[in-house]
Scaffold this motif. Structure first.
Motif, PDB file in Angstrom:
ATOM      1  N   ASN A   1     -32.709  -8.656  70.928  1.00 17.40           N
ATOM      2  CA  ASN A   1     -31.432  -9.403  71.034  1.00 17.40           C
ATOM      3  C   ASN A   1     -30.568  -9.399  69.507  1.00 17.40           C
ATOM      4  O   ASN A   1     -29.692  -9.784  69.245  1.00 17.40           O
ATOM      5  CB  ASN A   1     -31.840 -11.131  71.166  1.00 17.40           C
ATOM      6  CG  ASN A   1     -32.061 -11.261  72.526  1.00 17.40           C
ATOM      7  OD1 ASN A   1     -31.349 -11.102  73.450  1.00 17.40           O
ATOM      8  ND2 ASN A   1     -33.410 -11.361  72.966  1.00 17.40           N
ATOM      9  N   LEU A   2     -31.597  -9.214  68.427  1.00 17.10           N
ATOM     10  CA  LEU A   2     -31.345  -8.900  67.084  1.00 17.10           C
ATOM     11  C   LEU A   2     -31.289  -7.462  66.701  1.00 17.10           C
ATOM     12  O   LEU A   2     -31.334  -6.703  67.331  1.00 17.10           O
ATOM     13  CB  LEU A   2     -32.205  -9.898  66.158  1.00 17.10           C
ATOM     14  CG  LEU A   2     -32.852 -11.178  66.665  1.00 17.10           C
ATOM     15  CD1 LEU A   2     -33.883 -11.609  65.747  1.00 17.10           C
ATOM     16  CD2 LEU A   2     -31.407 -12.000  66.616  1.00 17.10           C
TER      17      LEU A   2
ATOM     18  N   THR B   1     -28.793 -14.051  60.226  1.00 11.57           N
ATOM     19  CA  THR B   1     -29.083 -13.312  61.523  1.00 11.57           C
ATOM     20  C   THR B   1     -28.636 -14.256  62.975  1.00 11.57           C
ATOM     21  O   THR B   1     -28.065 -13.447  63.685  1.00 11.57           O
ATOM     22  CB  THR B   1     -30.435 -13.076  61.843  1.00 11.57           C
ATOM     23  OG1 THR B   1     -31.216 -12.262  60.525  1.00 11.57           O
ATOM     24  CG2 THR B   1     -31.042 -12.298  62.953  1.00 11.57           C
ATOM     25  N   LEU B   2     -29.113 -15.256  62.851  1.00 16.48           N
ATOM     26  CA  LEU B   2     -28.399 -16.287  63.888  1.00 16.48           C
ATOM     27  C   LEU B   2     -26.907 -16.096  64.181  1.00 16.48           C
ATOM     28  O   LEU B   2     -26.246 -16.210  65.221  1.00 16.48           O
ATOM     29  CB  LEU B   2     -28.916 -17.518  63.931  1.00 16.48           C
ATOM     30  CG  LEU B   2     -30.169 -17.969  63.918  1.00 16.48           C
ATOM     31  CD1 LEU B   2     -30.696 -19.405  64.092  1.00 16.48           C
ATOM     32  CD2 LEU B   2     -30.953 -17.125  65.256  1.00 16.48           C
TER      33      LEU B   2
ATOM     34  N   HIS C   1     -43.042 -19.183  55.728  1.00 14.96           N
ATOM     35  CA  HIS C   1     -42.114 -18.092  55.767  1.00 14.96           C
ATOM     36  C   HIS C   1     -41.125 -18.035  56.797  1.00 14.96           C
ATOM     37  O   HIS C   1     -41.674 -18.179  57.951  1.00 14.96           O
ATOM     38  CB  HIS C   1     -42.784 -16.849  55.734  1.00 14.96           C
ATOM     39  CG  HIS C   1     -41.877 -15.436  55.944  1.00 14.96           C
ATOM     40  ND1 HIS C   1     -40.852 -15.321  54.892  1.00 14.96           N
ATOM     41  CD2 HIS C   1     -42.093 -14.633  56.574  1.00 14.96           C
ATOM     42  CE1 HIS C   1     -40.404 -14.033  55.205  1.00 14.96           C
ATOM     43  NE2 HIS C   1     -40.965 -13.522  56.185  1.00 14.96           N
ATOM     44  N   GLN C   2     -39.843 -18.118  56.650  1.00 12.29           N
ATOM     45  CA  GLN C   2     -38.791 -18.318  57.779  1.00 12.29           C
ATOM     46  C   GLN C   2     -38.761 -16.778  58.419  1.00 12.29           C
ATOM     47  O   GLN C   2     -38.500 -15.747  57.737  1.00 12.29           O
ATOM     48  CB  GLN C   2     -37.472 -18.861  57.120  1.00 12.29           C
ATOM     49  CG  GLN C   2     -36.698 -19.483  58.494  1.00 12.29           C
ATOM     50  CD  GLN C   2     -37.146 -20.947  58.678  1.00 12.29           C
ATOM     51  OE1 GLN C   2     -38.179 -21.489  58.105  1.00 12.29           O
ATOM     52  NE2 GLN C   2     -36.933 -21.366  60.087  1.00 12.29           N
ATOM     53  N   MET C   3     -38.680 -17.029  59.724  1.00  7.86           N
ATOM     54  CA  MET C   3     -38.706 -15.749  60.435  1.00  7.86           C
ATOM     55  C   MET C   3     -37.558 -15.985  61.545  1.00  7.86           C
ATOM     56  O   MET C   3     -37.148 -17.199  61.783  1.00  7.86           O
ATOM     57  CB  MET C   3     -39.911 -15.005  61.258  1.00  7.86           C
ATOM     58  CG  MET C   3     -41.051 -14.938  59.872  1.00  7.86           C
ATOM     59  SD  MET C   3     -42.400 -13.914  60.554  1.00  7.86           S
ATOM     60  CE  MET C   3     -43.422 -15.441  61.021  1.00  7.86           C
ATOM     61  N   THR C   4     -37.428 -15.260  62.317  1.00  5.70           N
ATOM     62  CA  THR C   4     -36.298 -15.198  63.602  1.00  5.70           C
ATOM     63  C   THR C   4     -36.866 -14.628  64.960  1.00  5.70           C
ATOM     64  O   THR C   4     -37.472 -13.728  64.630  1.00  5.70           O
ATOM     65  CB  THR C   4     -35.035 -14.546  63.324  1.00  5.70           C
ATOM     66  OG1 THR C   4     -34.412 -14.781  62.002  1.00  5.70           O
ATOM     67  CG2 THR C   4     -33.917 -14.754  64.472  1.00  5.70           C
ATOM     68  N   LEU C   5     -36.962 -15.428  65.708  1.00  4.48           N
ATOM     69  CA  LEU C   5     -37.562 -15.438  67.123  1.00  4.48           C
ATOM     70  C   LEU C   5     -36.417 -14.478  67.934  1.00  4.48           C
ATOM     71  O   LEU C   5     -35.499 -14.860  68.369  1.00  4.48           O
ATOM     72  CB  LEU C   5     -37.946 -16.465  67.869  1.00  4.48           C
ATOM     73  CG  LEU C   5     -38.450 -16.387  69.471  1.00  4.48           C
ATOM     74  CD1 LEU C   5     -39.496 -15.798  69.559  1.00  4.48           C
ATOM     75  CD2 LEU C   5     -38.673 -17.705  70.009  1.00  4.48           C
TER      76      LEU C   5
END
Length: 253
Positions: A18-19, A39-40, A163-167
């Motif tokens: 999706n990313l 990213t979002l 740590h911020q990540m993206t699902l």
């Protein structure tokens, strides 16, 4: 802008569905929060508004620059060299605060999304921006990418690192996460089982949960998850997630 683009390096062809497959390396910076939100935003621009950036006016680099230099000013130090401690400290963001700033206008300024939307030509269609908090759990059903907070306790450290990540998706019972501070030990794609315990900041909460239930399982309705804390059940050098996660949606007016 060109200077920032020269500073950025990426891991290419990461296993994302999706990313974007090219994952930005944040290097020595603490910019994981605005990077994840960027990213979002790019996902929502494409999927919610069906906008295709043919002139490259809404590239990752340009949106990240707007977020960090205009919407919620932060230093970009660390993308190309070791920053000073005070520079890294100034980069720290609270994810919900940044999302609020992007989606809502202030007394003196329009919303961050409006600032981003008007930067290109042609402009993206007028639209609203909303974020939603969700809670990850063993039965969580994926519908769109989320910004999530990873937590890890390194050997010989007393306090965990956030740590911020993206699902990107859930696959075979695993969260597939885009990690922007990667190394041999922590690659650009991190997989965490949905059944892995989630991090809770309160030792008392986790300890009482273990005493009262004889395990660390928390159940509320159809939400089921286990909790750990750095002083109770958490293992070194292993990624955990906070249960709180956020989606971002754009809706054409």
């Amino acid at each position: 802008m060109s200077n920032l683009k020269q500073q950025l390096t990426k891991c290419v062809n990461a296993d994302m569905q999706n990313l974007t497959k090219n994952t930005l390396d944040q290097k020595w910076s603490n910019l994981c929060v605005p990077i994840s939100v960027t990213t979002l935003l790019r996902f929502a621009i494409n999927k919610d508004l069906y906008f295709h950036d043919k002139r490259n006016h809404y590239t990752f680099e340009k949106i990240l620059t707007i977020l960090t230099m205009t919407v919620y000013p932060r230093s970009l130090a660390g993308l190309n060299l070791n920053p000073k401690k005070e520079e890294k400290d100034f980069q720290t963001n609270d994810i919900e605060t940044l999302l609020e700033r992007i989606c809502k206008k202030t007394y003196l300024s329009e919303s961050g999304w409006e600032i981003v939307r008007k930067q290109g030509y042609p402009e993206i269609a007028e639209s609203t921006c909303e974020f939603e908090k969700v809670f990850l759990n063993e039965n969580f059903v994926f519908t769109r990418p989320l910004t999530v907070t990873g937590v890890i306790l390194f050997q010989n450290e007393m306090n965990p690192t956030f740590h911020q990540m993206t699902l990107d998706r859930i696959e075979n019972g695993e969260y597939i996460l885009q990690n922007t501070q990667f190394s041999d030990e922590h690659p650009a794609v991190i997989r965490i089982e949905q059944t892995r315990p989630y991090f809770h900041p309160s030792y008392e909460f986790v300890n009482n949960l273990c005493i009262q239930t004889q395990n660390n399982i928390y159940v509320e309705g159809n939400i089921k998850l286990r909790f750990v804390n750095q002083n109770r059940l958490m293992r070194y050098n292993k990624w955990y997630l906070l249960p709180q996660a956020y989606s971002l949606t754009l809706t054409k007016i």
